[in-house]
Scaffold this motif. Structure first.
Motif, PDB file in Angstrom:
ATOM      1  N   THR A 183      30.661  50.234  49.717  1.00  0.00           N
ATOM      2  CA  THR A 183      30.057  50.288  48.376  1.00  0.00           C
ATOM      3  C   THR A 183      28.657  50.901  48.383  1.00  0.00           C
ATOM      4  OG1 THR A 183      29.101  48.071  48.606  1.00  0.00           O
ATOM      5  CG2 THR A 183      31.316  48.235  47.638  1.00  0.00           C
ATOM      6  N   GLY A 184      27.949  50.812  49.520  1.00  0.00           N
ATOM      7  CA  GLY A 184      26.564  51.298  49.563  1.00  0.00           C
ATOM      8  C   GLY A 184      25.642  50.436  48.724  1.00  0.00           C
ATOM      9  N   CYS A 185      26.047  49.193  48.462  1.00  0.00           N
ATOM     10  CA  CYS A 185      25.268  48.305  47.597  1.00  0.00           C
ATOM     11  C   CYS A 185      24.025  47.761  48.301  1.00  0.00           C
ATOM     12  CB  CYS A 185      26.121  47.126  47.137  1.00  0.00           C
ATOM     13  SG  CYS A 185      27.280  47.532  45.834  1.00  0.00           S
ATOM     14  N   ARG A 186      23.063  47.374  47.501  1.00  0.00           N
ATOM     15  CA  ARG A 186      21.893  46.668  48.014  1.00  0.00           C
ATOM     16  C   ARG A 186      22.310  45.242  48.375  1.00  0.00           C
ATOM     17  NH1 ARG A 186      20.229  49.404  43.309  1.00  0.00           N
ATOM     18  NH2 ARG A 186      18.653  51.013  43.668  1.00  0.00           N
ATOM     19  N   LEU A 187      21.495  44.606  49.207  1.00  0.00           N
ATOM     20  CA  LEU A 187      21.760  43.231  49.627  1.00  0.00           C
ATOM     21  C   LEU A 187      21.905  42.304  48.423  1.00  0.00           C
ATOM     22  CD1 LEU A 187      21.811  40.790  51.577  1.00  0.00           C
ATOM     23  CD2 LEU A 187      19.325  40.938  51.699  1.00  0.00           C
ATOM     24  N   SER A 188      20.955  42.378  47.479  1.00  0.00           N
ATOM     25  CA  SER A 188      20.972  41.481  46.317  1.00  0.00           C
ATOM     26  C   SER A 188      22.211  41.695  45.450  1.00  0.00           C
ATOM     27  CB  SER A 188      19.716  41.697  45.467  1.00  0.00           C
ATOM     28  OG  SER A 188      19.629  43.044  45.030  1.00  0.00           O
ATOM     29  N   GLU A 189      22.700  42.943  45.398  1.00  0.00           N
ATOM     30  CA  GLU A 189      23.873  43.255  44.580  1.00  0.00           C
ATOM     31  C   GLU A 189      25.135  42.612  45.163  1.00  0.00           C
ATOM     32  OE1 GLU A 189      22.083  47.584  43.112  1.00  0.00           O
ATOM     33  OE2 GLU A 189      23.582  47.498  44.703  1.00  0.00           O
ATOM     34  N   VAL A 190      25.289  42.688  46.479  1.00  0.00           N
ATOM     35  CA  VAL A 190      26.457  42.075  47.132  1.00  0.00           C
ATOM     36  C   VAL A 190      26.362  40.556  47.069  1.00  0.00           C
ATOM     37  CG1 VAL A 190      27.618  41.737  49.359  1.00  0.00           C
ATOM     38  CG2 VAL A 190      26.890  44.027  48.656  1.00  0.00           C
ATOM     39  N   GLN A 191      25.164  40.034  47.282  1.00  0.00           N
ATOM     40  CA  GLN A 191      24.972  38.582  47.303  1.00  0.00           C
ATOM     41  C   GLN A 191      25.339  37.944  45.965  1.00  0.00           C
ATOM     42  OE1 GLN A 191      22.122  36.567  45.918  1.00  0.00           O
ATOM     43  NE2 GLN A 191      22.837  34.717  46.929  1.00  0.00           N
ATOM     44  N   GLN A 192      25.154  38.656  44.865  1.00  0.00           N
ATOM     45  CA  GLN A 192      25.427  38.107  43.539  1.00  0.00           C
ATOM     46  C   GLN A 192      26.865  38.331  43.052  1.00  0.00           C
ATOM     47  OE1 GLN A 192      23.437  36.161  41.617  1.00  0.00           O
ATOM     48  NE2 GLN A 192      22.023  36.154  43.340  1.00  0.00           N
ATOM     49  N   LEU A 193      27.656  39.068  43.816  1.00  0.00           N
ATOM     50  CA  LEU A 193      29.023  39.350  43.383  1.00  0.00           C
ATOM     51  C   LEU A 193      29.903  38.094  43.405  1.00  0.00           C
ATOM     52  CD1 LEU A 193      29.932  42.779  45.035  1.00  0.00           C
ATOM     53  CD2 LEU A 193      29.815  42.273  42.590  1.00  0.00           C
ATOM     54  N   ASN A 194      30.856  38.068  42.472  1.00  0.00           N
ATOM     55  CA  ASN A 194      31.847  36.994  42.411  1.00  0.00           C
ATOM     56  C   ASN A 194      33.237  37.551  42.711  1.00  0.00           C
ATOM     57  OD1 ASN A 194      29.970  34.986  41.632  1.00  0.00           O
ATOM     58  ND2 ASN A 194      30.083  35.702  39.511  1.00  0.00           N
ATOM     59  N   ARG A 195      34.142  36.673  43.088  1.00  0.00           N
ATOM     60  CA  ARG A 195      35.515  37.102  43.378  1.00  0.00           C
ATOM     61  C   ARG A 195      36.152  37.781  42.167  1.00  0.00           C
ATOM     62  NH1 ARG A 195      38.763  32.467  46.759  1.00  0.00           N
ATOM     63  NH2 ARG A 195      37.575  30.913  45.624  1.00  0.00           N
ATOM     64  N   ALA A 196      35.866  37.215  40.983  1.00  0.00           N
ATOM     65  CA  ALA A 196      36.468  37.741  39.750  1.00  0.00           C
ATOM     66  C   ALA A 196      35.952  39.133  39.395  1.00  0.00           C
ATOM     67  CB  ALA A 196      36.201  36.777  38.598  1.00  0.00           C
ATOM     68  N   ASP A 197      34.853  39.561  40.003  1.00  0.00           N
ATOM     69  CA  ASP A 197      34.278  40.882  39.703  1.00  0.00           C
ATOM     70  C   ASP A 197      35.109  42.017  40.299  1.00  0.00           C
ATOM     71  OD1 ASP A 197      32.146  39.701  38.389  1.00  0.00           O
ATOM     72  OD2 ASP A 197      30.888  39.641  40.193  1.00  0.00           O
ATOM     73  N   ILE A 198      35.911  41.718  41.317  1.00  0.00           N
ATOM     74  CA  ILE A 198      36.645  42.762  42.037  1.00  0.00           C
ATOM     75  C   ILE A 198      37.918  43.131  41.290  1.00  0.00           C
ATOM     76  CG2 ILE A 198      37.589  43.490  44.259  1.00  0.00           C
ATOM     77  CD1 ILE A 198      34.624  42.612  44.330  1.00  0.00           C
ATOM     78  N   ASP A 199      38.046  44.415  40.964  1.00  0.00           N
ATOM     79  CA  ASP A 199      39.272  44.929  40.358  1.00  0.00           C
ATOM     80  C   ASP A 199      40.095  45.566  41.479  1.00  0.00           C
ATOM     81  OD1 ASP A 199      41.278  46.372  39.071  1.00  0.00           O
ATOM     82  OD2 ASP A 199      40.008  46.832  37.338  1.00  0.00           O
ATOM     83  N   PHE A 200      41.108  44.846  41.937  1.00  0.00           N
ATOM     84  CA  PHE A 200      41.894  45.325  43.067  1.00  0.00           C
ATOM     85  C   PHE A 200      42.788  46.510  42.694  1.00  0.00           C
ATOM     86  CE2 PHE A 200      40.754  41.071  44.538  1.00  0.00           C
ATOM     87  CZ  PHE A 200      40.388  41.338  45.854  1.00  0.00           C
ATOM     88  N   THR A 201      43.057  46.665  41.412  1.00  0.00           N
ATOM     89  CA  THR A 201      43.889  47.793  40.967  1.00  0.00           C
ATOM     90  C   THR A 201      43.142  49.110  41.125  1.00  0.00           C
ATOM     91  OG1 THR A 201      44.954  46.346  39.343  1.00  0.00           O
ATOM     92  CG2 THR A 201      45.238  48.721  39.051  1.00  0.00           C
ATOM     93  N   THR A 202      41.880  49.130  40.659  1.00  0.00           N
ATOM     94  CA  THR A 202      41.066  50.355  40.752  1.00  0.00           C
ATOM     95  C   THR A 202      40.210  50.376  42.008  1.00  0.00           C
ATOM     96  OG1 THR A 202      39.276  49.325  39.476  1.00  0.00           O
ATOM     97  CG2 THR A 202      40.954  50.544  38.243  1.00  0.00           C
ATOM     98  N   GLN A 203      40.256  49.275  42.766  1.00  0.00           N
ATOM     99  CA  GLN A 203      39.438  49.135  43.982  1.00  0.00           C
ATOM    100  C   GLN A 203      37.963  49.387  43.674  1.00  0.00           C
ATOM    101  OE1 GLN A 203      40.929  51.381  47.310  1.00  0.00           O
ATOM    102  NE2 GLN A 203      42.909  50.369  47.290  1.00  0.00           N
ATOM    103  N   SER A 204      37.489  48.706  42.640  1.00  0.00           N
ATOM    104  CA  SER A 204      36.097  48.894  42.208  1.00  0.00           C
ATOM    105  C   SER A 204      35.542  47.603  41.626  1.00  0.00           C
ATOM    106  CB  SER A 204      36.020  50.001  41.156  1.00  0.00           C
ATOM    107  OG  SER A 204      36.694  49.599  39.965  1.00  0.00           O
ATOM    108  N   CYS A 205      34.258  47.604  41.348  1.00  0.00           N
ATOM    109  CA  CYS A 205      33.617  46.501  40.627  1.00  0.00           C
ATOM    110  C   CYS A 205      32.323  47.023  40.030  1.00  0.00           C
ATOM    111  CB  CYS A 205      33.346  45.306  41.546  1.00  0.00           C
ATOM    112  SG  CYS A 205      32.006  45.572  42.720  1.00  0.00           S
ATOM    113  N   ARG A 206      31.739  46.233  39.167  1.00  0.00           N
ATOM    114  CA  ARG A 206      30.466  46.606  38.554  1.00  0.00           C
ATOM    115  C   ARG A 206      29.386  45.690  39.112  1.00  0.00           C
ATOM    116  NH1 ARG A 206      31.584  50.402  35.053  1.00  0.00           N
ATOM    117  NH2 ARG A 206      29.421  50.581  34.400  1.00  0.00           N
TER     118      ARG A 206
END
Length: 330
Positions: A183-206
């Motif tokens: 993802t190339g995400c920052r540490l704080s961005e990954v740390q705040q992610l939730n399971r429900a944020d992941i769209d496995f169909t598009t393999q993406s999240c916001r």
């Protein structure tokens, strides 16, 4: 506050001037007590930060919060300004450019990037106060930031990235490495992610990045595979994407993620300092070296300024030789 002080001084002076000779100390004290009762007077301890400066710092932070500055950035501003207030014990309007230079001079042993960060906070603080007409002029305006050290970000090579993968011992470690890299995400961005944020169909999240701005990021097949494997290994009800290994299960902290990546890097016997930001650097460098457009990588990283992304575009010696062989007209 200054006008009130001048008014108080004027009243005391006039009162003392009109007092007749042979008036007792008790009468003078009574007269002064009557004047002082109209003011809120606090003793300023020289060892403590000036209350006026503390008040203006809180005002500034409240203003920045309303502007949408992230809690992480606000905490950083608060810490830097608290240290400043402990060193410069003056009212805000009495602080001069010389005061700022003397303060910053205390940190000459720090790297220029760290020093520039301290100056940036002061410029933001005093610039905001001047813009709001709280102070007549900005004492930080004349101070130029130190020259930036021209150091390229230390990304992992393809071989080192593979060594990191091989060094993972737990399912969580592997999932974390793959998510940080893909993802190339920052540490704080990954740390705040939730399971429900992941769209496995598009393999993406916001994710919510700097300045409270939202952007879409994408996962690799490896990241999705290891995330699913990680989820299946968990028996908790926590919504967080990554959680602690021991009960009570809770969202893993930023420090916890840093520690995890450091442990894997040490196990892989990688000599360079590997942090969560190293994984972000690796994503940017390897993606650009593989032919990705700079604008696309800029969007994926959440950079506002293309110049910030440009520092990753310096390609390796091997890549330069390859480009020379491929495109040189013989």
């Amino acid at each position: 506050m200054q006008a009130a002080g001048e008014h108080l001084l004027s009243q005391i002076s006039q009162s003392l001037f009109t007092i007749q000779p042979n008036v007792s100390i008790t009468e003078i004290q009574a007269r002064l007590s009557e004047i002082i009762s109209q003011y809120d007077i606090r003793r300023i301890e020289i060892e403590e930060p000036h209350p006026d400066l503390q008040e203006k710092i809180e005002l500034f932070l409240s203003g920045k919060k309303l502007e949408g500055l992230s809690p992480l950035s606000l905490d950083g501003y608060r810490l830097q300004l608290r240290v400043f207030a402990e060193h410069v014990k003056k009212k805000v309007e009495d602080i001069t450019t010389a005061d700022l230079r003397v303060y910053l001079g205390r940190f000459q042993n720090l790297k220029s990037a760290t020093l520039a960060s301290k100056l940036s906070v002061l410029k933001s603080f005093f610039g905001w106060l001047a813009a709001e007409d709280i102070i007549p002029k900005d004492p930080s305006a004349k101070i130029k930031p130190p020259k930036k050290e021209k150091r390229l970000p230390k990304a992992l090579t393809i071989e080192e990235l593979e060594m990191m993968r091989e060094a993972c011992k737990t399912i969580r470690e592997r999932a974390l490495i793959e998510v940080m890299y893909a993802t190339g995400c920052r540490l704080s961005e990954v740390q705040q992610l939730n399971r429900a944020d992941i769209d496995f169909t598009t393999q993406s999240c916001r994710v919510i990045g700097k300045g409270n701005k939202e952007r879409e990021v994408y996962f690799s097949f490896k990241a999705i595979y290891h995330l699913k494997k990680y989820f299946l290994s968990r028996g908790d009800q926590e919504q967080a994407l990554f959680i602690t290994e021991r009960r009570p299960f809770r969202r893993i902290s930023g420090r916890g993620i840093q520690r995890e990546i450091g442990i894997v890097a040490a196990r892989a016997k990688i000599t360079k300092n590997v942090t969560p930001h190293t994984m972000r650097h690796t994503f940017a460098t390897l993606t650009l070296n593989n032919g990705a457009e700079l604008v696309a990588v800029q969007e994926l990283l959440g950079h506002e300024n293309p110049a910030t992304t440009q520092i990753y575009a310096s390609i390796t010696a091997e890549r330069k030789r390859e480009q020379h062989r491929k495109y040189l007209v013989q």
